[in-house]
Structures are given as structure tokens and as C-alpha cells.
Design an enzyme around this catalytic site. Sequence first.
Site, PDB file in Angstrom:
ATOM      1  N   LYS A 127      15.629 -50.197  -6.900  1.00  0.00           N
ATOM      2  CA  LYS A 127      14.978 -51.522  -7.914  1.00  0.00           C
ATOM      3  C   LYS A 127      14.475 -51.946  -6.525  1.00  0.00           C
ATOM      4  O   LYS A 127      13.526 -52.022  -6.510  1.00  0.00           O
ATOM      5  CB  LYS A 127      15.292 -51.970  -9.314  1.00  0.00           C
ATOM      6  CG  LYS A 127      15.222 -50.752 -10.291  1.00  0.00           C
ATOM      7  CD  LYS A 127      14.924 -51.432 -11.217  1.00  0.00           C
ATOM      8  CE  LYS A 127      15.256 -50.359 -13.050  1.00  0.00           C
ATOM      9  NZ  LYS A 127      14.439 -51.059 -14.173  1.00  0.00           N
ATOM     10  N   LYS A 150      11.183 -52.387 -20.845  1.00  0.00           N
ATOM     11  CA  LYS A 150      11.840 -53.552 -21.598  1.00  0.00           C
ATOM     12  C   LYS A 150      11.879 -54.615 -20.864  1.00  0.00           C
ATOM     13  O   LYS A 150      11.823 -55.529 -21.913  1.00  0.00           O
ATOM     14  CB  LYS A 150      13.590 -53.024 -21.343  1.00  0.00           C
ATOM     15  CG  LYS A 150      14.757 -54.072 -22.169  1.00  0.00           C
ATOM     16  CD  LYS A 150      15.969 -53.191 -22.181  1.00  0.00           C
ATOM     17  CE  LYS A 150      16.858 -53.897 -22.386  1.00  0.00           C
ATOM     18  NZ  LYS A 150      18.829 -53.227 -22.720  1.00  0.00           N
ATOM     19  N   GLU A 163       7.370 -48.785 -10.598  1.00  0.00           N
ATOM     20  CA  GLU A 163       6.340 -47.404 -11.104  1.00  0.00           C
ATOM     21  C   GLU A 163       5.641 -48.258 -12.556  1.00  0.00           C
ATOM     22  O   GLU A 163       4.552 -47.791 -12.755  1.00  0.00           O
ATOM     23  CB  GLU A 163       7.196 -46.621 -11.887  1.00  0.00           C
ATOM     24  CG  GLU A 163       8.332 -45.362 -10.417  1.00  0.00           C
ATOM     25  CD  GLU A 163       9.823 -46.895 -10.312  1.00  0.00           C
ATOM     26  OE1 GLU A 163      10.245 -47.933 -10.968  1.00  0.00           O
ATOM     27  OE2 GLU A 163      10.127 -45.968 -10.215  1.00  0.00           O
ATOM     28  N   HIS A 218      16.938 -14.806 -16.800  1.00  0.00           N
ATOM     29  CA  HIS A 218      16.576 -14.088 -15.789  1.00  0.00           C
ATOM     30  C   HIS A 218      16.401 -15.144 -14.864  1.00  0.00           C
ATOM     31  O   HIS A 218      15.975 -14.680 -13.741  1.00  0.00           O
ATOM     32  CB  HIS A 218      15.179 -14.153 -16.226  1.00  0.00           C
ATOM     33  CG  HIS A 218      14.921 -13.121 -17.381  1.00  0.00           C
ATOM     34  ND1 HIS A 218      15.012 -11.760 -17.376  1.00  0.00           N
ATOM     35  CD2 HIS A 218      14.722 -13.290 -18.767  1.00  0.00           C
ATOM     36  CE1 HIS A 218      15.196 -11.088 -18.766  1.00  0.00           C
ATOM     37  NE2 HIS A 218      15.126 -12.147 -19.890  1.00  0.00           N
ATOM     38  N   GLU A 263      23.756 -41.521 -16.175  1.00  0.00           N
ATOM     39  CA  GLU A 263      23.319 -42.644 -15.948  1.00  0.00           C
ATOM     40  C   GLU A 263      24.372 -43.614 -17.033  1.00  0.00           C
ATOM     41  O   GLU A 263      24.811 -44.481 -15.858  1.00  0.00           O
ATOM     42  CB  GLU A 263      22.193 -43.227 -16.672  1.00  0.00           C
ATOM     43  CG  GLU A 263      21.551 -44.508 -15.509  1.00  0.00           C
ATOM     44  CD  GLU A 263      19.906 -44.568 -16.118  1.00  0.00           C
ATOM     45  OE1 GLU A 263      19.240 -43.555 -15.568  1.00  0.00           O
ATOM     46  OE2 GLU A 263      20.108 -45.625 -16.599  1.00  0.00           O
ATOM     47  N   GLY A 281      18.276 -49.122 -22.380  1.00  0.00           N
ATOM     48  CA  GLY A 281      17.045 -48.282 -21.587  1.00  0.00           C
ATOM     49  C   GLY A 281      17.128 -46.929 -22.302  1.00  0.00           C
ATOM     50  O   GLY A 281      16.983 -46.457 -23.261  1.00  0.00           O
ATOM     51  N   ARG A 282      18.716 -45.861 -21.514  1.00  0.00           N
ATOM     52  CA  ARG A 282      18.510 -44.617 -22.133  1.00  0.00           C
ATOM     53  C   ARG A 282      19.196 -44.476 -23.751  1.00  0.00           C
ATOM     54  O   ARG A 282      19.233 -43.353 -23.785  1.00  0.00           O
ATOM     55  CB  ARG A 282      19.214 -44.106 -21.370  1.00  0.00           C
ATOM     56  CG  ARG A 282      21.216 -44.814 -21.642  1.00  0.00           C
ATOM     57  CD  ARG A 282      21.460 -44.653 -19.962  1.00  0.00           C
ATOM     58  NE  ARG A 282      23.232 -44.944 -19.803  1.00  0.00           N
ATOM     59  CZ  ARG A 282      22.885 -46.241 -19.001  1.00  0.00           C
ATOM     60  NH1 ARG A 282      21.808 -46.649 -18.980  1.00  0.00           N
ATOM     61  NH2 ARG A 282      24.080 -46.922 -18.943  1.00  0.00           N
TER      62      ARG A 282
HETATM   63  C1  G6Q Z   1      18.432 -47.072 -18.876  1.00  0.00           C
HETATM   64  C2  G6Q Z   1      18.011 -47.463 -17.801  1.00  0.00           C
HETATM   65  C3  G6Q Z   1      16.163 -47.321 -17.049  1.00  0.00           C
HETATM   66  C4  G6Q Z   1      15.586 -47.964 -17.390  1.00  0.00           C
HETATM   67  C5  G6Q Z   1      14.128 -47.493 -16.824  1.00  0.00           C
HETATM   68  C6  G6Q Z   1      12.948 -48.755 -16.787  1.00  0.00           C
HETATM   69  O1  G6Q Z   1      19.176 -47.021 -19.613  1.00  0.00           O
HETATM   70  O2  G6Q Z   1      17.876 -48.741 -17.429  1.00  0.00           O
HETATM   71  O3  G6Q Z   1      16.097 -45.622 -16.914  1.00  0.00           O
HETATM   72  O4  G6Q Z   1      15.601 -47.333 -18.663  1.00  0.00           O
HETATM   73  O5  G6Q Z   1      14.397 -48.535 -15.077  1.00  0.00           O
HETATM   74  O6  G6Q Z   1      13.643 -49.484 -17.200  1.00  0.00           O
HETATM   75  P1  G6Q Z   1      12.457 -50.986 -18.384  1.00  0.00           P
HETATM   76  O7  G6Q Z   1      11.947 -49.886 -19.482  1.00  0.00           O
HETATM   77  O8  G6Q Z   1      12.854 -51.994 -18.012  1.00  0.00           O
HETATM   78  O9  G6Q Z   1      10.841 -50.510 -17.498  1.00  0.00           O
END
Ligand code: G6Q
Length: 546
Positions: A509, A210, A216, A389, A358, A272-273
Amino acid sequence: MATFPRQLSELPAWKSLEAHHRAIQDLHLRELFAKDPTRGQRMALEAEGLYLDYSKNRVTDETIRLLVQLAEQSDLASRTQAMFGGEKINLTENRAVLHVALRAPRGASFVVDGVNVVPQVHAVLDKMAGFANRVRSGDWTGHTGRPIRNIVNIGIGGSDLGPVMAYEALRHYSDRTKVFRFVSNVDGTDFCEAVQDLDPSETLFIVSSKTFTTQETMTNAHSARAWLLGAFGQDKAAVARHFVAVSTNAGKVAEFGIDTANMFEFWDWVGGRYSMDSAIGLSTMLAIGPENYRSLLDGFHAMDEHFRTAPAGQNLPVLLALLSIWYANFFGTDSVAVLPYEQYLKRFPAYLQQLTMESNGKYVTVDGRHVNYDTSPVYWGEPGTNGQHSFYQLLHQGTRIIPCDFIAFAESLNPVGPHHDLLLANAFAQAEALAFGKTRAEVESEGTPGWLVPHRVFEGNRPSNMLLARRLTPDMLGKLVALYEHIVFVQGVIWNIDSFDQWGVELGKVLAQRIVPELTSDQPPDLRHDSSTNCLIRRYRTLRGR
Ligand code: G6Q
């Protein structure tokens, strides 16, 4: 946007629930079922092809009545309207929360800041479909003219967990001539293992981020570019044929070297989620094709409409959220096990962990006060029957009560021999055993020696929900995901927290950025952390010969 100056624990329904809990907390499901032979039929709900049996919960009709009152007194109806109306209900980030617009049919209207966003949503979906069709048909070729056979999604958190889950869940519907991989961890092993057997000339990377600044993802994206350029004699022209981006940040995408014509956009009103059905789902569309993807979105939309319109007592997400609150806040349970009896849903618990924890792992209310009640429980789980199990021992005979969500389908996508009947028999039997247990008298009547009896008694009275649908289809997956999205929303409304920010993630972050140069510098750094962190940094440097 108004704040909500109310104290949950002062609401009349909350007080009534506390008293009601004291009155019925010791009632056993055995008694509840014995008293009402129709309980199993009555305490069930069906909507959008999804059947919910909630009779094995430690509730009476009065419990449900009071929980529905709690929803009413928490202004659930107006908060729901505010979300669907594009109001900026994500207060701390001053953003609308409109993932429901992502699956709206063409011609629908969802307005953010006076603009109907549905045409933009469909413009991106059309662009995704055009691209997916070209890649799937072999019309889109790599730098050397070879068709794309491998698709690698690079992303993390919300830009990874949804795509991974959806790919695994819908594998049955996917193009089996293509290989899909997902790289998320900054640990170089993740990237190296993902590409070690891939031919660069047939590999497409989707950089999903996003913000396009996530450490990462950008580290993995740069390694992917180096891997690709290494194979093509550093010819930068190759990047445009092997990299596309999914992002809200066109500037950063261009800076990376990806042609913004090959960027698929989404918007700041998609968290994001909550983004697996935005352009972040490009890998899903490449796997299952645009038509199946539309069917996935239609499933989401059908559940949105059910949630928006059904009365609280007959509303699947509302009821399930209220039951989760009943356990978390009145019985004091601290986790929920999600148990899909469907191998394709193996990543569904991991996906739900982010969605639930989250969103609702927060101790501050929307108006900045510390809560005086618990918020999100820990969600976890594994597909059945594997869990049986391993950790089911604790579910049956542990000292903690862990409410369970069983998810099962009547038809297998791989009907082979007796497997499916055995699978479903296990799901039903586990829910039955958790609820009813095995009494001392039953154990003794089997001739069990006295000393062994206590070990073989099952107290039962362990609550569970059973979700049953005909078949795992793209449409049903959409319904299931939307179901949990709205459960999380209802929980957040009642707990009076902002389910759509993630300041805890933001902290991580920032923190790592400060330590990186301290690990890599040639000169011993001037460390100003606590003594533990200082020591760890020094030891790492020594082990690395720095
Ligand atoms: C989700 C969070 C988080 C996010 C990641 C990746 O709701 O905001 O999990 O999706 O940190 O972020 P970017 O898509 O900006 O790389």
C-alpha cells in the site's frame, strides 16, 4: 497479553512426530487399507452435517495421537479460549479477533474491552436487513425514482473476495431480477467492464472498505461517482441515493459524500479476510435476503460451537489443521489443492488463498523470532471436473506430493440428467486413484507394451481429504467457511505466528504511493530507486510520451 516463549521444534510431540515420520513415511496407503478393512469407516468424522473422510491420508492411529499431543503442547485450548474471550490475540496490531461474535445469536455475549459487542452486531444486522428489504422490494429508489436493479460492490482483498465468493456460491438462492457486479482491481478495465451495460439510474454502489483509504477502492469509488454524476448533470444530490458504504471510518465516508445514515459499520476486531459475515456481506444479503443471510450466519455459528467444544481428535478444524501440518512440516509438501466438485464454489479456492496465505504466510513468531520450520503452504485449486483435464496430471504423476481437499455435495441444486452422479463419480474416483494408483502388475496385465508400462504406472500414495455434505445451502456455506477459518487459526497457534496481521499487504500500500508522482510528473523525476526500477519508470514515461 502474554507472549509464548516456546520453540515449536523443541516440543516433545514435535520430536516424536519427527521420529514417527521416519518410521512410517514409506508406508503405502495400499498397505494401510489392506491391513485394516475398517479404515474407511473408522477414519471419518461427522459434525454439523459435514462428513469428513480422512482415511486416505498417510497416517496411522499413532500419527493422529501424536498430532493431537502437538495441539495440546501448543496450548491450543487456552489460545482458543483467548480468541473467544475477546483477548487481544492479534499482538502486532493490539486487537481482539472476534469474527465469531459476528454470527452469535441475539442474546449471546462476546466481550471486548469490557463491552458485550453482540448487541452492536445485531443492531447493524437489523439495519442491513431493513435496507436490503427496501432495495429488494423496490421501495428504495434511485435519484429519478427508478427501483435499483444493479448492485455493484467496490472493495478489494477482504472487502471483495468473501462477497464475490458468497455471491457465486449462493447464486441459486439469489434474487435473479437483480444484477450483481464486483469491482476490485485498480485497473480501470475492471470498473469500465462492470458498468458498461448498466443504467446509472438503476445502479447502487456499495463502497466496502474497512479503512476507507485503500487506494484501489477509493479510485474505483471516485470513478463510480464521476460515472454517476455524469449521467445526472453533476447533481450531487444523486450520490445519497446511489451510494452506501461499509466501513469502520465514518469520517472518511462523510468526506466522500456518502450520508453516514447509509453507512453500515463494523469494528477493528474484525480482520478484513474474516469479514464476509460482517456488514461487508451487505451485497450477499441483498442477493439472498435477510433470512437466508441469517441462515448463513447460523451455519458459521454452529461450526464455531463445534470448534470450541469438540475434543481435538473429533474436531473437524483441529483435525484438518493437524493433517495439513503433518504434510507441510514433516513430509515437506508446499501446497494444498482445494477441489470443490460444485460449480457454485468456483471462487472458493481464490477466497481461501487470502484466508490461508495472508493469515499464515509469515516467518516471524509472535515473539519476534525467525521460525525454523515452514509455515503456510500455497493453497490453490479449481472446481472439478475442469481441473482433471488440466493440472491433475501433476497430482497423479508429478514429482511433488500435493495433499488435496475434495469438497462435494450429495444433491445438486440443478438436478439435470445424469450430471450429478457423473460429477460425484469423478470426485470419488480421483481420490481413489490418487491414493491407490495403478501398479506395474496391473498395467502389464492389461497387455500394455513393455516400453509404455512406466508411463502408465501410477505410484499412488497421494493423500486427500473428502468433505461431503448433503447440499450447498447458506447454512452449509457458513459451516464450510468457518471450518477453514478455524483450520487457519489452529495452524497459526501451532506455528506460533500472528495469523491476524498483514504487514506484507501494508508494504504494498505504501510502495506504490511513492512511484505514482514519478510516473505522472511533467518534469523528469529525480529517481533514486535501484537501476532496474529506475529504468522501468523511464521506459514507461517514454512509452507514454512524458
Ligand atoms: C485482509 C487485509 C486486506 C484488506 C484490503 C482492503 O485481511 O487486511 O485484504 O481487506 O486491503 O482493505 P480495506 O477494507 O480497508 O479497504
